[in-house]
Design a protein around this motif. Structure first.
Motif, short mmCIF file in Angstrom:
data_model
loop_
_atom_site.label_atom_id
_atom_site.label_comp_id
_atom_site.label_asym_id
_atom_site.label_seq_id
_atom_site.Cartn_x
_atom_site.Cartn_y
_atom_site.Cartn_z
N ILE A 19 -10.14 -3.76 6.12
CA ILE A 19 -10.31 -3.00 7.35
C ILE A 19 -11.47 -3.58 8.15
N SER A 20 -11.58 -3.14 9.40
CA SER A 20 -12.67 -3.63 10.27
C SER A 20 -13.95 -2.86 10.00
N PHE A 21 -15.05 -3.36 10.53
CA PHE A 21 -16.36 -2.72 10.39
C PHE A 21 -16.31 -1.32 11.00
N GLU A 22 -15.68 -1.21 12.19
CA GLU A 22 -15.62 0.09 12.86
C GLU A 22 -14.74 1.07 12.09
N GLU A 23 -13.63 0.59 11.53
CA GLU A 23 -12.76 1.47 10.75
C GLU A 23 -13.49 2.01 9.51
N ALA A 24 -14.32 1.18 8.92
CA ALA A 24 -15.11 1.63 7.77
C ALA A 24 -16.14 2.66 8.19
N ALA A 25 -16.71 2.47 9.37
CA ALA A 25 -17.74 3.39 9.84
C ALA A 25 -17.19 4.77 10.17
N PHE A 26 -16.06 4.80 10.84
CA PHE A 26 -15.55 6.08 11.36
C PHE A 26 -14.32 6.60 10.61
N GLY A 27 -13.82 5.85 9.64
CA GLY A 27 -12.66 6.29 8.88
C GLY A 27 -11.36 5.94 9.58
N CYS A 28 -10.28 5.87 8.83
CA CYS A 28 -8.99 5.53 9.40
C CYS A 28 -7.89 5.83 8.38
N GLU A 29 -6.67 5.68 8.81
CA GLU A 29 -5.52 5.80 7.91
C GLU A 29 -4.79 4.47 7.91
N LYS A 30 -4.49 3.96 6.73
CA LYS A 30 -3.79 2.70 6.59
C LYS A 30 -2.53 2.89 5.76
N GLU A 31 -1.51 2.15 6.09
CA GLU A 31 -0.29 2.16 5.28
C GLU A 31 -0.23 0.84 4.51
N ILE A 32 -0.12 0.94 3.19
CA ILE A 32 -0.07 -0.25 2.36
C ILE A 32 1.25 -0.31 1.61
N SER A 33 1.66 -1.50 1.26
CA SER A 33 2.91 -1.69 0.51
C SER A 33 2.57 -2.06 -0.93
N ILE A 34 3.14 -1.32 -1.87
CA ILE A 34 2.88 -1.59 -3.28
C ILE A 34 4.20 -1.68 -4.04
N GLU A 35 4.18 -2.37 -5.14
CA GLU A 35 5.32 -2.41 -6.05
C GLU A 35 4.90 -1.73 -7.34
N ARG A 36 5.61 -0.68 -7.71
CA ARG A 36 5.23 0.07 -8.90
C ARG A 36 6.45 0.40 -9.75
N VAL A 37 6.19 0.78 -10.99
CA VAL A 37 7.24 1.21 -11.90
C VAL A 37 7.49 2.69 -11.68
N GLU A 38 8.75 3.05 -11.44
CA GLU A 38 9.12 4.44 -11.22
C GLU A 38 10.20 4.87 -12.20
N GLN A 39 10.31 6.17 -12.40
CA GLN A 39 11.38 6.68 -13.25
C GLN A 39 12.73 6.37 -12.63
N CYS A 40 13.67 5.94 -13.44
CA CYS A 40 15.01 5.61 -12.97
C CYS A 40 15.70 6.89 -12.50
#
Length: 225
Positions: A19-40
């Protein structure tokens, strides 16, 4: 040995977001992509084809372990070893689920929203409970651990909750004093530079720094030279 068929908590999953310096200072919402194990979803974590069930292993009787006796110079000794018939699982799946191949879990890619609090620092970690890998045998999910990485700012740096920066001025401004504009996280502000200012002298702008994590009403200062 614990029951191999008992619910087990899933493993934690680690990732990072920049994130940017300003985003760290004032907070923000980010969407990230992850690969995880889930129940079938097809077998609901049983590993069995729909309409079928697993058989309790007749050799280990569901414990996943068998006793072995062997002759030694000191006599017979008993040891425990994983059951060879069920592979230590305690049950045998004769008709595995076609989607997870009997594992009860599958890998999926998900988009997760992360709320980053104001004031967070570089290298700190946010823990999202229950957003990690799925547990075995219906156990709860592990956590998602998101490390925060902050991009370098061209003007500002940070020391705790204080913001540091350098403001270039002319020899005349330093000698005679002047009204100058100082960059801050909130935009430029006017500042009355006193006459006779020496190189390297530090000035402070109160409450123009980084908010405290969990208490954004309290902010550090900006120190500029």
């Amino acid at each position: 040995r614990a029951n191999p068929n008992a619910p087990q908590r899933g493993e934690s999953l680690r990732t990072s977001v920049t994130i940017s310096f300003e985003e760290a200072a004032f907070g923000c919402e980010k969407e990230i992509s992850i690969e995880r194990v889930e129940q079938c979803d097809t077998c609901r974590g049983t590993g069995c084809e729909k309409g079928t069930t697993a058989e309790v292993c007749p050799d280990c009787r569901g414990t996943g372990m068998v006793q072995q006796r062997r002759q030694t110079p000191l006599g017979f000794m008993s040891t425990s070893a994983p059951c060879g018939r069920c592979g230590g699982k305690g049950r045998i799946i004769h008709q595995p689920c076609p989607d997870c191949h009997g594992q009860g879990r599958v890998r999926k890619r998900r988009a997760i929203k992360v709320n980053i609090p104001a004031g967070i620092d570089d290298g700190q970690t946010i823990s999202l409970r229950g957003q990690g890998h799925a547990g075995k045998n219906g156990g709860p999910n592990g956590d998602l651990l998101v490390e925060i990485l902050i991009r370098r700012h061209p003007i500002f740096s940070r020391q705790g909750t204080d913001v540091l920066c350098e403001v270039p001025i002319s020899f005349t401004q330093a000698a005679l004093g002047a009204k100058i504009q100082v960059p801050t996280l909130d935009g430029k502000v006017d500042f009355d530079l006193p006459e006779g200012t020496q190189t390297g002298r530090e000035f402070i702008l109160r409450e123009k720094g980084i908010p405290e994590v969990g208490n954004s009403r309290r902010r550090g200062n900006e120190r500029f030279t």
